[in-house]
Design a protein around this motif. Structure first.
Motif, short mmCIF file in Angstrom:
data_model
loop_
_atom_site.label_atom_id
_atom_site.label_comp_id
_atom_site.label_asym_id
_atom_site.label_seq_id
_atom_site.Cartn_x
_atom_site.Cartn_y
_atom_site.Cartn_z
N PHE A 78 -9.04 42.05 -13.76
CA PHE A 78 -8.37 41.78 -15.04
C PHE A 78 -6.87 42.04 -14.99
O PHE A 78 -6.21 42.14 -16.02
CB PHE A 78 -9.00 42.63 -16.16
CG PHE A 78 -9.07 44.11 -15.84
CD1 PHE A 78 -7.96 44.93 -16.00
CD2 PHE A 78 -10.25 44.67 -15.38
CE1 PHE A 78 -8.02 46.28 -15.71
CE2 PHE A 78 -10.33 46.04 -15.09
CZ PHE A 78 -9.21 46.84 -15.26
N VAL A 79 -6.31 42.18 -13.78
CA VAL A 79 -4.90 42.55 -13.62
C VAL A 79 -4.07 41.33 -13.25
O VAL A 79 -4.08 40.89 -12.10
CB VAL A 79 -4.74 43.66 -12.57
CG1 VAL A 79 -3.27 44.05 -12.44
CG2 VAL A 79 -5.58 44.87 -12.94
N THR A 94 -7.00 38.14 -8.91
CA THR A 94 -5.92 37.98 -9.87
C THR A 94 -4.56 38.14 -9.21
O THR A 94 -4.43 38.74 -8.14
CB THR A 94 -6.04 39.01 -11.02
OG1 THR A 94 -6.02 40.32 -10.48
CG2 THR A 94 -7.33 38.80 -11.81
N SER A 95 -3.55 37.64 -9.90
CA SER A 95 -2.20 37.55 -9.32
C SER A 95 -1.52 38.90 -9.11
O SER A 95 -0.69 39.04 -8.21
CB SER A 95 -1.32 36.69 -10.23
OG SER A 95 -1.23 37.26 -11.53
N ASP A 96 -1.86 39.91 -9.92
CA ASP A 96 -1.17 41.19 -9.82
C ASP A 96 -2.00 42.27 -9.14
O ASP A 96 -1.64 43.45 -9.18
CB ASP A 96 -0.72 41.66 -11.21
CG ASP A 96 0.38 40.78 -11.77
OD1 ASP A 96 1.05 40.08 -10.98
OD2 ASP A 96 0.56 40.76 -13.01
N ASP A 133 -6.59 38.93 -22.26
CA ASP A 133 -7.48 38.37 -23.27
C ASP A 133 -8.69 37.64 -22.68
O ASP A 133 -9.72 37.52 -23.33
CB ASP A 133 -6.72 37.42 -24.19
CG ASP A 133 -5.76 38.15 -25.11
OD1 ASP A 133 -5.88 39.38 -25.22
OD2 ASP A 133 -4.88 37.50 -25.71
N TYR A 134 -8.55 37.13 -21.47
CA TYR A 134 -9.67 36.38 -20.88
C TYR A 134 -10.81 37.31 -20.47
O TYR A 134 -11.93 36.87 -20.22
CB TYR A 134 -9.21 35.54 -19.68
CG TYR A 134 -8.66 36.33 -18.52
CD1 TYR A 134 -9.50 36.96 -17.60
CD2 TYR A 134 -7.29 36.45 -18.33
CE1 TYR A 134 -9.00 37.69 -16.54
CE2 TYR A 134 -6.76 37.18 -17.27
CZ TYR A 134 -7.63 37.79 -16.38
OH TYR A 134 -7.12 38.51 -15.32
N TRP A 135 -10.55 38.61 -20.38
CA TRP A 135 -11.55 39.57 -19.92
C TRP A 135 -12.45 39.97 -21.09
O TRP A 135 -11.98 40.14 -22.20
CB TRP A 135 -10.88 40.78 -19.30
CG TRP A 135 -11.79 41.56 -18.41
CD1 TRP A 135 -12.29 42.81 -18.64
CD2 TRP A 135 -12.31 41.15 -17.14
NE1 TRP A 135 -13.11 43.20 -17.61
CE2 TRP A 135 -13.14 42.20 -16.67
CE3 TRP A 135 -12.18 40.00 -16.36
CZ2 TRP A 135 -13.83 42.12 -15.45
CZ3 TRP A 135 -12.85 39.93 -15.15
CH2 TRP A 135 -13.66 40.98 -14.70
N PRO A 136 -13.77 40.14 -20.88
CA PRO A 136 -14.69 40.40 -22.00
C PRO A 136 -14.56 41.80 -22.60
O PRO A 136 -14.15 42.75 -21.92
CB PRO A 136 -16.07 40.21 -21.36
CG PRO A 136 -15.86 40.53 -19.93
CD PRO A 136 -14.48 40.03 -19.60
N PRO A 190 -8.60 50.00 -11.46
CA PRO A 190 -7.14 50.15 -11.50
C PRO A 190 -6.48 49.14 -12.42
O PRO A 190 -6.90 47.98 -12.52
CB PRO A 190 -6.71 49.90 -10.05
CG PRO A 190 -7.94 50.11 -9.23
CD PRO A 190 -9.09 49.71 -10.10
N ASN A 191 -5.43 49.60 -13.09
CA ASN A 191 -4.59 48.70 -13.89
C ASN A 191 -3.40 48.25 -13.04
O ASN A 191 -3.37 48.48 -11.82
CB ASN A 191 -4.15 49.39 -15.18
CG ASN A 191 -3.45 50.72 -14.93
OD1 ASN A 191 -2.83 50.93 -13.89
ND2 ASN A 191 -3.54 51.63 -15.91
N ALA A 192 -2.43 47.60 -13.65
CA ALA A 192 -1.30 47.06 -12.89
C ALA A 192 -0.53 48.15 -12.15
O ALA A 192 -0.11 47.95 -11.00
CB ALA A 192 -0.37 46.29 -13.82
#
Length: 334
Positions: A36-37, A55-57, A286-289, A311-313
């Motif tokens: 989701f990052v 994901t890109s990040d 937003d695309y993540w549930p 992990p987050n960004a």
């Protein structure tokens, strides 16, 4: 990871196999893919989406952008085939059925080939990074069991996994199996990419050094998991998992990237501006549930998404800094 997506995260400007570029393959689970990052790779709606939630990040993309040209005039060409929920055996031996909750096909995601096949590892591969092992315990499943037991008065999570019921492995057996699987996996990676520098990436400090940091009423932290079980998960599951990966990696003469030490104090139980790991519920695109079908967990009730201790960004940026350094050293000595 479907066959169509072995090239999902490539740099499009430079032809694969060119003499003026290095070949880097990123293998791993959701801690590599990102989930989701950043933006989904491939983009939402793309026919080549495979359910792996890259994901890109996530750190491979961050490292790719940082390397850019290395050395001047020589590019690092990334093939990222990491896949959420991947186990050690999914790297080299078994087909994986992805479980992405994001726009799944009506019939579910088709199984994808082992990652060393998807990445097309060969004697021209210069660097392979691997971040895998947690799902082979499985760490996520253990967290969910600890949540369940934490909400009751009875057996603790530690008791459940040290003296397990019929049909459940003890933590000792889990770690021994992970070691055996990691040995076999690394052997096959070296066989597939005999000239590559192999870099194993450990797991960050997702749990606090002081379990009392955790508010058991907070879904944005570790929720109902008992403080004693948090201490047990940290010292008898997560740290030994990293040690197992490091020991096997050293046995093969490969490089281990420690991201645990630098991430202490940035675990899921810290404040939003300090944590590098989201809790059971957390912030995500937003695309993540916000809820998981078939379960009672609904993070939307508190305006969050289901992040399940990932992990987050900021967490990926920290991992990226360490992985980038390891890749630079590997390529300089290649």
């Amino acid at each position: 990871m479907g066959l169509a997506l072995a090239v999902s995260a490539l740099v499009p400007s430079y032809p694969a196999g060119a003499a003026d570029e290095y070949q880097w393959a990123a293998l791993g689970d959701s801690y590599t893919a990102g989930g989701f990052v950043g933006d989904p790779l491939p983009p939402l709606g793309d026919a080549s989406r495979d359910g792996c939630d890259r994901t890109s990040d996530a750190y491979p993309g961050v490292v790719e952008r940082e390397l850019d040209e290395f050395p001047p005039g020589k590019y690092v060409h990334l093939t990222n085939v990491s896949c959420g929920n991947a186990t050690i055996t999914d790297i080299a031996n078994t087909k994986q059925t992805p479980i992405s909750p994001v726009q799944p096909p009506a019939a579910g995601w088709p199984a994808v080939d082992p990652q060393i096949q998807r990445a097309k590892l060969n004697d021209k591969t210069d660097v392979v990074t691997i971040g895998v092992g947690g799902n082979s315990l499985p760490f996520g499943g253990m967290l969910l069991k600890c949540l369940e037991l934490g909400a009751t008065l009875g057996k603790s999570c530690r008791e459940y996994y040290t003296s397990p019921p019929e049909g459940e492995e003890s933590i000792q057996h889990k770690l021994a199996r992970v070691q055996d699987e990691y040995v076999e996996m690394l052997a096959k990676v070296h066989q597939a990419a005999p000239n590559a520098k192999v870099i194993a990436v450990g797991y960050p400090a997702v749990l606090p050094e002081e379990s009392s940091d955790c508010n058991r009423a907070s879904l944005t932290e570790l929720s109902s998991i008992k403080h004693a079980d948090i201490d047990w998960l940290r010292d008898h599951v997560l740290k030994p998992l990293n040690s197992t990966i490091q020991q096997v990696t050293s046995f093969f003469g490969d490089r281990y990237v420690d991201v645990y030490s630098s991430s202490v104090g940035h675990d899921a139980c810290q404040s939003a501006d300090t944590k590098w790991v989201e809790g059971i519920c957390g912030d995500a695109a937003d695309y993540w549930p916000s809820k998981i079908p078939g379960t009672l967990l609904n993070c939307g009730l508190i305006g969050k998404r289901v992040t399940l201790v990932h992990p987050n960004a900021e967490g990926h940026a920290n991992t990226a800094a360490h992985v980038e350094r390891a890749i630079r050293i590997a390529l300089l000595n290649h």
